[in-house]
Design a protein around this motif. Structure first.
Motif, PDB file in Angstrom:
ATOM      1  N   GLY A  53       0.850  -1.190   0.000  1.00  0.00           N
ATOM      2  CA  GLY A  53       0.000   0.000   0.000  1.00  0.00           C
ATOM      3  C   GLY A  53       0.883   1.235   0.000  1.00  0.00           C
ATOM      4  N   GLY A 178       2.680  -9.652  -2.430  1.00  0.00           N
ATOM      5  CA  GLY A 178       1.753 -10.604  -3.047  1.00  0.00           C
ATOM      6  C   GLY A 178       2.322 -11.203  -4.323  1.00  0.00           C
ATOM      7  N   GLU A 196      -5.332  -9.604 -10.456  1.00  0.00           N
ATOM      8  CA  GLU A 196      -4.652  -8.327 -10.183  1.00  0.00           C
ATOM      9  C   GLU A 196      -5.264  -7.263 -11.089  1.00  0.00           C
ATOM     10  OE1 GLU A 196      -1.971  -6.830  -8.165  1.00  0.00           O
ATOM     11  OE2 GLU A 196      -2.843  -5.218  -9.356  1.00  0.00           O
ATOM     12  N   SER A 265      -3.878  -5.060  -0.808  1.00  0.00           N
ATOM     13  CA  SER A 265      -3.516  -4.297   0.403  1.00  0.00           C
ATOM     14  C   SER A 265      -4.780  -3.858   1.149  1.00  0.00           C
ATOM     15  CB  SER A 265      -2.632  -3.112   0.033  1.00  0.00           C
ATOM     16  OG  SER A 265      -1.298  -3.521  -0.067  1.00  0.00           O
ATOM     17  N   HIS A 267      -5.539  -3.857   4.067  1.00  0.00           N
ATOM     18  CA  HIS A 267      -5.335  -3.197   5.363  1.00  0.00           C
ATOM     19  C   HIS A 267      -5.515  -1.683   5.256  1.00  0.00           C
ATOM     20  CE1 HIS A 267      -1.366  -2.623   3.491  1.00  0.00           C
ATOM     21  NE2 HIS A 267      -1.316  -1.530   4.241  1.00  0.00           N
ATOM     22  N   ILE A 274      -8.692  -1.597  -4.536  1.00  0.00           N
ATOM     23  CA  ILE A 274      -9.414  -0.877  -5.596  1.00  0.00           C
ATOM     24  C   ILE A 274     -10.853  -1.403  -5.660  1.00  0.00           C
ATOM     25  CG2 ILE A 274      -9.403  -0.280  -8.066  1.00  0.00           C
ATOM     26  CD1 ILE A 274      -6.698   0.447  -7.168  1.00  0.00           C
ATOM     27  N   TYR A 322      -4.345 -13.965   4.330  1.00  0.00           N
ATOM     28  CA  TYR A 322      -2.895 -13.954   4.208  1.00  0.00           C
ATOM     29  C   TYR A 322      -2.263 -12.662   4.747  1.00  0.00           C
ATOM     30  CZ  TYR A 322       1.240 -16.359   2.778  1.00  0.00           C
ATOM     31  OH  TYR A 322       2.416 -17.039   2.810  1.00  0.00           O
ATOM     32  N   GLY A 493       1.602  -4.318   7.959  1.00  0.00           N
ATOM     33  CA  GLY A 493       0.879  -5.522   7.541  1.00  0.00           C
ATOM     34  C   GLY A 493      -0.617  -5.355   7.586  1.00  0.00           C
TER      35      GLY A 493
HETATM   36  P1  NAD Z   1       1.025  -3.779  -2.652  1.00  0.00           P
HETATM   37  O1  NAD Z   1       0.264  -2.579  -2.263  1.00  0.00           O
HETATM   38  O2  NAD Z   1       2.377  -3.646  -3.253  1.00  0.00           O
HETATM   39  O3  NAD Z   1       0.138  -4.677  -3.641  1.00  0.00           O
HETATM   40  C1  NAD Z   1      -1.258  -4.863  -3.510  1.00  0.00           C
HETATM   41  C2  NAD Z   1      -1.790  -5.253  -4.883  1.00  0.00           C
HETATM   42  O4  NAD Z   1      -3.179  -5.523  -4.828  1.00  0.00           O
HETATM   43  C3  NAD Z   1      -1.598  -4.148  -5.920  1.00  0.00           C
HETATM   44  O5  NAD Z   1      -0.865  -4.660  -7.003  1.00  0.00           O
HETATM   45  C4  NAD Z   1      -3.012  -3.761  -6.302  1.00  0.00           C
HETATM   46  O6  NAD Z   1      -3.124  -3.346  -7.653  1.00  0.00           O
HETATM   47  C5  NAD Z   1      -3.773  -5.034  -6.020  1.00  0.00           C
HETATM   48  N1  NAD Z   1      -5.200  -4.811  -5.785  1.00  0.00           N
HETATM   49  C6  NAD Z   1      -5.780  -3.889  -4.977  1.00  0.00           C
HETATM   50  N2  NAD Z   1      -7.100  -4.016  -4.990  1.00  0.00           N
HETATM   51  C7  NAD Z   1      -7.391  -5.022  -5.842  1.00  0.00           C
HETATM   52  C8  NAD Z   1      -8.601  -5.616  -6.271  1.00  0.00           C
HETATM   53  N3  NAD Z   1      -9.788  -5.187  -5.810  1.00  0.00           N
HETATM   54  N4  NAD Z   1      -8.545  -6.652  -7.141  1.00  0.00           N
HETATM   55  C9  NAD Z   1      -7.360  -7.095  -7.609  1.00  0.00           C
HETATM   56  N5  NAD Z   1      -6.176  -6.558  -7.245  1.00  0.00           N
HETATM   57  C10 NAD Z   1      -6.196  -5.533  -6.359  1.00  0.00           C
HETATM   58  O7  NAD Z   1       1.076  -4.672  -1.326  1.00  0.00           O
HETATM   59  P2  NAD Z   1       1.966  -5.954  -0.962  1.00  0.00           P
HETATM   60  O8  NAD Z   1       3.289  -5.520  -0.484  1.00  0.00           O
HETATM   61  O9  NAD Z   1       1.885  -6.932  -2.068  1.00  0.00           O
HETATM   62  O10 NAD Z   1       1.152  -6.484   0.300  1.00  0.00           O
HETATM   63  C11 NAD Z   1      -0.188  -6.956   0.124  1.00  0.00           C
HETATM   64  C12 NAD Z   1      -0.863  -7.185   1.456  1.00  0.00           C
HETATM   65  O11 NAD Z   1      -0.285  -8.307   2.102  1.00  0.00           O
HETATM   66  C13 NAD Z   1      -0.740  -6.028   2.421  1.00  0.00           C
HETATM   67  O12 NAD Z   1      -1.917  -5.890   3.172  1.00  0.00           O
HETATM   68  C14 NAD Z   1       0.388  -6.435   3.299  1.00  0.00           C
HETATM   69  O13 NAD Z   1       0.357  -5.804   4.548  1.00  0.00           O
HETATM   70  C15 NAD Z   1       0.161  -7.917   3.390  1.00  0.00           C
HETATM   71  N6  NAD Z   1       1.404  -8.629   3.646  1.00  0.00           N
HETATM   72  C16 NAD Z   1       1.345  -9.912   3.967  1.00  0.00           C
HETATM   73  C17 NAD Z   1       2.509 -10.599   4.227  1.00  0.00           C
HETATM   74  C18 NAD Z   1       2.469 -12.020   4.534  1.00  0.00           C
HETATM   75  O14 NAD Z   1       3.471 -12.660   4.712  1.00  0.00           O
HETATM   76  N7  NAD Z   1       1.335 -12.591   4.577  1.00  0.00           N
HETATM   77  C19 NAD Z   1       3.729  -9.982   4.180  1.00  0.00           C
HETATM   78  C20 NAD Z   1       3.751  -8.675   3.814  1.00  0.00           C
HETATM   79  C21 NAD Z   1       2.589  -8.014   3.520  1.00  0.00           C
END
Ligand code: NAD
Length: 556
Positions: A53, A178, A196, A265, A267, A274, A322, A493
């Protein structure tokens, strides 16, 4: 490199052995900050956003340049304090103390919500540091790859007789973290669809080898994925679309995944999810013009999304959250408590690892030379030849992971193992087997340094999910142990109000002092995880403490 706001930046960490700073600890902090913002590494470097995010490395460009300038002049007995991405003070400490201490996004609990955070953020008073963004130890998508690989592998062990071959995994979000999902899934043999909404993100994952192919048509994606599942082939598909629209269509067509999760994202209700019906560009405009309407639309879509996940779970999909707090968002804002009918990934798959002090140990080669990482890989293989899954991981990573920015590696190591590797890495530097010092840190998705009731500390055995003393103790312990830099964050997170967590980084510069600092930090840091889980009553953690000599006065 341009310094103007709005102009594309092109930051690259310096490499090699020439120092820009007065010591390797400051130099490492400087290089890792710059590495976090390298366009190969960061998701939106122009906005200082690294991943997750709006997870940023510095508050604004003025702060970024001042941090760089200050690190360059910082003496070996001084400590720089960074308050939410802004360098606010330099104090005399002593040589073995951390060179940088960082606190990001903290708010007094009564005020600890997104609205207040955003108000203060708009005033330029704070910054969201996510986890490794604001603590300068993000290493690109690889950083989460092994964790995701291990999570899918544990899911396979528990539910599918040890492999995801012949199973369909469906998720959404191919962003900074992700984006590790497609490769982690195919490493486990699965057929995979990652939905995505941002085509550029899919292209990035395909270009960097994390995802096999892009599809823009749902039927085509389903056909290819089911064909691969049928044949037992590993195939990852990045499917362009909004998960809140695509997942219900899959349900209508009765395409039920074997494994279902999500890493949008969620959170962050403004920057992270989106809403259905909006393009990425429209979303950017709407959230500026009508933030409240935007948030409502995002929540509507999340409700549809979670409802569909629950229906698919009923139809047999192994479903889990996740770590993006999507369950918390719909429960808190829309009263949808049933979201918690599917578990978080930590209680489902990761906690037994935490009980042994296991967690994501990562390192980067400050030389910039990939061979340095291959030498450290070999050192890991030589040190733990009996750990089959670790060996498999290192070999797969060598084959399949492209470095982003400074060459780096990650692998999960337990209490005792991390200190052993730290000593070996320092020896490699001392003997000139690698070209320059190595920097060793970890993610905050970790055993002892996190309080996050919807994620790392969900459903703790003693009910202590929301107790946040532990990450504070971890940060103080790492400071007292002599880490090179230590950070304490709020909201990573899962979002503001939902977590407190700490990070540490320690440099192996080949000196005797580094031997001592690494031994202390890499023992005590995972030791605090064993302590936290033993205190909560986990037998495995009590056993680990006893077998490995962690001194816990209240644990019998
Ligand atoms: P990021 O913001 O880089 O990526 C999120 C992606 O989701 C973006 O590419 C966005 O275009 C896409 N997206 C948003 N809304 C959407 C929708 N409605 N439909 C389809 N795609 C959509 O975030 P990130 O670094 O990839 O982290 C993702 C999430 O996972 C965060 O909430 C983060 O805190 C959490 N996270 C989890 C772990 C884990 O180990 N489980 C580790 C780090 C982060």
């Amino acid at each position: 490199m341009s310094t103007e706001k709005g102009v594309v930046q092109n930051i690259k960490a310096p490499t090699g052995t020439d120092l820009q700073c007065k010591g390797w600890h400051q130099e490492a902090a400087l290089r890792m900050l710059m590495n976090n913002l390298d366009p190969e590494v960061a998701e939106k470097p122009d906005e200082l956003i690294v991943y997750g995010g709006g997870g940023k490395a510095a508050r604004n460009w003025e702060s970024y340049h001042k941090i760089v300038e200050t690190l360059k002049r910082l003496e070996n007995d001084e400590t720089l304090l960074v308050q939410s991405g802004k360098p606010v003070g330099v104090f005399r400490t002593y040589e073995e103390a951390p060179r940088v201490l960082i606190a990001n996004a903290h708010l007094v609990p009564k005020w600890a919500n997104w609205d207040e955070f955003r108000r203060l953020d708009k005033m330029g008073l704070t910054m969201y540091g996510q986890m490794t963004a604001g603590s300068w130890i993000y290493i690109g998508t690889q950083g989460i790859l092994q964790g995701t690989y291990e999570t899918f592998a544990e899911c396979a062990r528990q539910k599918f007789e040890g492999t995801l071959q012949g199973q369909l995994v469906v998720t959404a979000g191919l962003g900074g973290m992700g984006g590790a999902q497609p490769l982690a899934a195919t490493m486990n043999g699965a057929s995979f669809i990652g939905i995505e909404v941002d085509e550029g993100r899919i292209d990035r994952r395909v270009e960097t080898g994390y995802c096999d192919i892009k599809c823009t048509n749902l039927d085509e994606a389903i056909e290819k994925a089911l064909d691969a599942k049928e044949k037992g082939e590993a195939l990852s598909i990045g499917l362009l679309g909004n998960v809140a629209e695509v997942l219900p269509k899959m349900l209508e067509k009765d395409v039920i995944p074997d494994v279902l999760t999500d890493q949008t994202s969620a959170h962050d209700l403004q920057l992270g999810y989106i809403p259905a019906g909006m393009s990425v560009e429209e979303a950017a405009e709407e959230r500026e013009l009508n933030p409240e309407m935007y948030q409502d639309a995002a929540l509507d879509s999340m409700v549809t999304h979670v409802e569909t996940m629950l229906k698919m779970q009923e139809k047999g999909a192994v479903t889990f959250d996740y770590g993006n707090n999507i369950r918390g968002q719909v429960a808190d804002h829309r009263g949808m408590e049933e979201a918690f009918n599917f578990p978080g990934f930590v209680p489902a798959f990761v906690r037994p690892l935490f009980c042994k002090g296991s967690g994501p140990f990562r390192w980067a080669a400050l030389s910039g030379n990939p061979n340095d990482i291959y030498k450290t890989d070999q050192a890991v293989l030589d040190t733990f030849p009996e750990k089959e899954s670790l060996n498999r991981w290192i070999r797969k990573a060598q084959d399949q992971v492209q470095f982003q920015g400074l060459p780096s590696r990650i692998c999960w190591l337990e209490y005792g193992e991390r200190a052993e590797m730290g000593a070996k890495f320092n020896w490699l530097v001392k003997k000139g087997k690698v070209d320059a010092p190595l920097v060793i840190g970890r993610d905050h998705l970790d055993t002892g340094s996190v309080a996050s009731p919807n994620r790392e500390t969900e459903d703790m055995k003693d009910g202590s999910d929301a107790i946040a003393d532990w990450p504070l103790l971890n940060a103080m312990l790492n400071t007292a142990s002599g880490a090179s830099w230590v950070s304490l964050h709020h909201g990573g997170g899962v979002g503001i109000g939902y977590s407190i967590h700490a990070g540490m980084v320690c440099v192996a510069d080949g000196t005797e002092m580094a031997d001592e600092r690494l031994e202390r930090v890499l023992t005590n840091d995972p030791g605090s995880g064993v302590m936290r889980h033993a205190d909560a009553g986990y037998d495995e953690a009590v056993r680990t403490a006893k077998e490995r000599g962690v001194d816990l006065p209240m644990v019998e």
